[in-house]
Scaffold this motif. Structure first.
Motif, PDB file in Angstrom:
ATOM      1  N   TRP A  45      -0.765  19.035  -3.876  1.00 32.84           N
ATOM      2  CA  TRP A  45      -1.983  19.578  -3.259  1.00 32.84           C
ATOM      3  C   TRP A  45      -2.051  19.217  -1.765  1.00 32.84           C
ATOM      4  N   THR A  46      -1.673  18.011  -1.441  1.00 30.72           N
ATOM      5  CA  THR A  46      -1.696  17.585  -0.038  1.00 30.72           C
ATOM      6  C   THR A  46      -0.822  18.493   0.820  1.00 30.72           C
ATOM      7  N   VAL A  62      -0.457   9.879  -1.107  1.00 33.17           N
ATOM      8  CA  VAL A  62      -0.633  10.668   0.116  1.00 33.17           C
ATOM      9  C   VAL A  62       0.095  10.030   1.292  1.00 33.17           C
ATOM     10  N   THR A  63       0.122   8.709   1.336  1.00 32.43           N
ATOM     11  CA  THR A  63       0.828   8.040   2.430  1.00 32.43           C
ATOM     12  C   THR A  63       2.308   8.421   2.447  1.00 32.43           C
ATOM     13  N   VAL A  64       2.945   8.373   1.290  1.00 34.00           N
ATOM     14  CA  VAL A  64       4.368   8.710   1.215  1.00 34.00           C
ATOM     15  C   VAL A  64       4.603  10.157   1.644  1.00 34.00           C
ATOM     16  N   VAL A  65       3.794  11.075   1.152  1.00 36.71           N
ATOM     17  CA  VAL A  65       3.957  12.491   1.489  1.00 36.71           C
ATOM     18  C   VAL A  65       3.680  12.742   2.970  1.00 36.71           C
ATOM     19  N   VAL A 102      -2.531  20.026   4.234  1.00 29.80           N
ATOM     20  CA  VAL A 102      -1.698  20.078   5.439  1.00 29.80           C
ATOM     21  C   VAL A 102      -1.824  21.412   6.172  1.00 29.80           C
ATOM     22  N   PRO A 103      -1.699  22.566   5.499  1.00 27.05           N
ATOM     23  CA  PRO A 103      -1.856  23.826   6.237  1.00 27.05           C
ATOM     24  C   PRO A 103      -3.226  23.994   6.877  1.00 27.05           C
ATOM     25  N   VAL A 104      -4.292  23.668   6.140  1.00 29.75           N
ATOM     26  CA  VAL A 104      -5.636  23.837   6.696  1.00 29.75           C
ATOM     27  C   VAL A 104      -5.836  22.911   7.895  1.00 29.75           C
ATOM     28  N   THR A 105      -5.317  21.704   7.812  1.00 25.44           N
ATOM     29  CA  THR A 105      -5.405  20.783   8.944  1.00 25.44           C
ATOM     30  C   THR A 105      -4.702  21.360  10.171  1.00 25.44           C
TER      31      THR A 105
END
Length: 435
Positions: A139-140, A57-60, A145-148
């Motif tokens: 998934w992230t 997740v950090t990389v993405v 990301v969109p929901v955030t």
């Protein structure tokens, strides 16, 4: 933005630095919490699914996630742009409110990490690790990301247009992880022996330790969302403590009344349920509201975890029953208990706000849950067809620790060539030994 002392509050920055470290600690805490709940043959795999999520997740997030979530809206309230991809332009001199932007981005990153890791509990004991490595970054980007952006991003439709409230992540964290966990459960199918074999937690002290670390980190999660060392952060901190306590007590009350004995697993699960529910509402309700929110979650979630047996979906570690149900409870109760003194304007039904706030919260819950479930189900089906999402029957029977990672968590003896089972270097014959 040019760095200036006038732009940065050192107290707020110090507070958010500490909160960021606390939230990052939640993922190792979750690893222990989940690891203690599975059987001995897959505990290391469970730990790995959480730990590898930190890296993935950090990389993405640094590459594109932060920009898409918190960049200027380009999609009618649905998504941000890529003008900050690769953290472009976010040097030490840029400021978000009263804290450095890079710190704000890192704080939000820790939320994304633990959210992805939460899903692993729903599909424990049977998911291909290689497929998980592909699932998490996709998934992230497609769900989290969109929901955030909808909930917290500039121009996000839930924030700016609908006006629903979510202080620290009931929608993007709890409901997305719970709904996505349900979707993957349905794609994968139940574990071998589901509803037939005993699948008890193998290490309850580890579960309690993990729950304690989660609770500790949750203070950073919720109080840190105030983005400053202020009264709102203090209120969110106390509300978080209070809801965790009533969630724990509510769950134990149900166990005592229903089963005749309160359990250690119930205490840990009840505390987590209360913390889940207070996440969206910790900055919008008073202390009384927090006590009610936690209690409601502890009682309802203690019943919800048994729904999987009636509805025949195998949510291994009760992500649906705790995170989805608890997140829905906490988000909806904002519509009843929100107070003007906390929100600065919005009020719930019980404080004169009418039914409109509850309707907004309900719409946000339904849309986010349906979106997360639908996209995750489609993604799961795609990955299952392309890569195979489920481990083989032999791997599942033997245990993912030995067959995937060539390790076991505990040394139960010596097998072949004098190599201990706990060794990371095993002979081919040892790798085939049944757990």
């Amino acid at each position: 933005m040019t760095f200036s002392a006038a732009h940065v509050n050192t107290g707020d920055t110090a507070w958010l630095l500490a909160a960021t470290a606390l939230v990052l600690l939640m993922t190792p805490g979750l690893a222990l919490f989940y690891g203690g709940m599975v059987r001995t043959k897959s505990v290391l795999n469970m730990l790995m699914m959480s730990f590898v999520s930190i890296a993935l997740v950090t990389v993405v997030w640094l590459a594109a996630g932060y920009s898409l979530a918190f960049g200027d809206d380009i999609g009618g309230g649905l998504i941000g742009g890529l003008h900050q991809a690769g953290m472009r332009g976010l040097g030490p001199g840029s400021v978000h409110g009263t804290v450095p932007t890079v710190l704000f981005a890192t704080f939000q990153l820790t939320f994304a990490i633990v959210t992805a890791a939460l899903i692993s509990g729903a599909v424990a004991d049977r998911t291909k690790f290689s497929a998980w490595l592909v699932f998490v970054p996709l998934w992230t980007l497609l769900v989290y990301v969109p929901v955030t952006h909808w909930v917290w991003g500039p121009g996000g439709w839930i924030l700016d247009r609908l006006g629903a409230l979510d202080f620290a992540g009931g929608l993007p964290v709890e409901i997305t992880s719970g709904a996505s966990g349900l979707a993957l459960c349905l794609v994968l199918g139940p574990r071998l022996g589901f509803k037939k074999d005993a699948m008890r937690p193998h290490n309850l002290p580890m579960v309690v330790l993990g729950a304690g670390l989660l609770w500790f980190g949750w203070f950073g999660f919720n109080a840190g969302s105030a983005l400053g060392a202020n009264g709102l952060a203090a209120a969110a901190f106390l509300n978080t403590l209070a809801a965790g306590c009533t969630g724990l007590l509510g769950w134990l009350f149900v166990e005592q009344r229903r089963d005749g004995h309160p359990t250690t697993l119930g205490a840990a699960s009840g505390a987590v349920a209360g913390l889940v529910a207070i996440t969206p509402s910790c900055g919008t309700v008073s202390l009384l509201g927090a006590l009610v929110v936690g209690l409601a979650a502890g009682v309802v979630c203690s019943y919800a975890v048994s729904w999987k047996f009636k509805l025949n979906y195998d949510d291994s570690l009760d992500v649906v029953g705790v995170h989805l149900v608890g997140g829905v409870i906490g988000t909806l109760l904002i519509g009843l208990f929100a107070e003007k003194a906390m929100t600065g304007g919005a009020e719930g039904l019980f404080y004169g706000g009418g039914l409109a706030p509850l309707g907004k919260q309900l719409l946000a819950v339904v849309v986010v849950a349906v979106y997360a479930f639908s996209v995750t189900y489609g993604l799961g089906k795609l990955l299952d067809k392309a890569l195979g999402l489920r481990a083989s029957e032999e791997q599942e029977h033997t245990g993912l620790d030995l067959t995937v990672h060539a390790e076991t968590a505990y040394d139960h003896g010596v097998l072949g060539h004098g190599a201990p089972v706990g060794s990371s270097v095993l002979s081919p014959s040892a790798q085939k030994v049944k757990a």
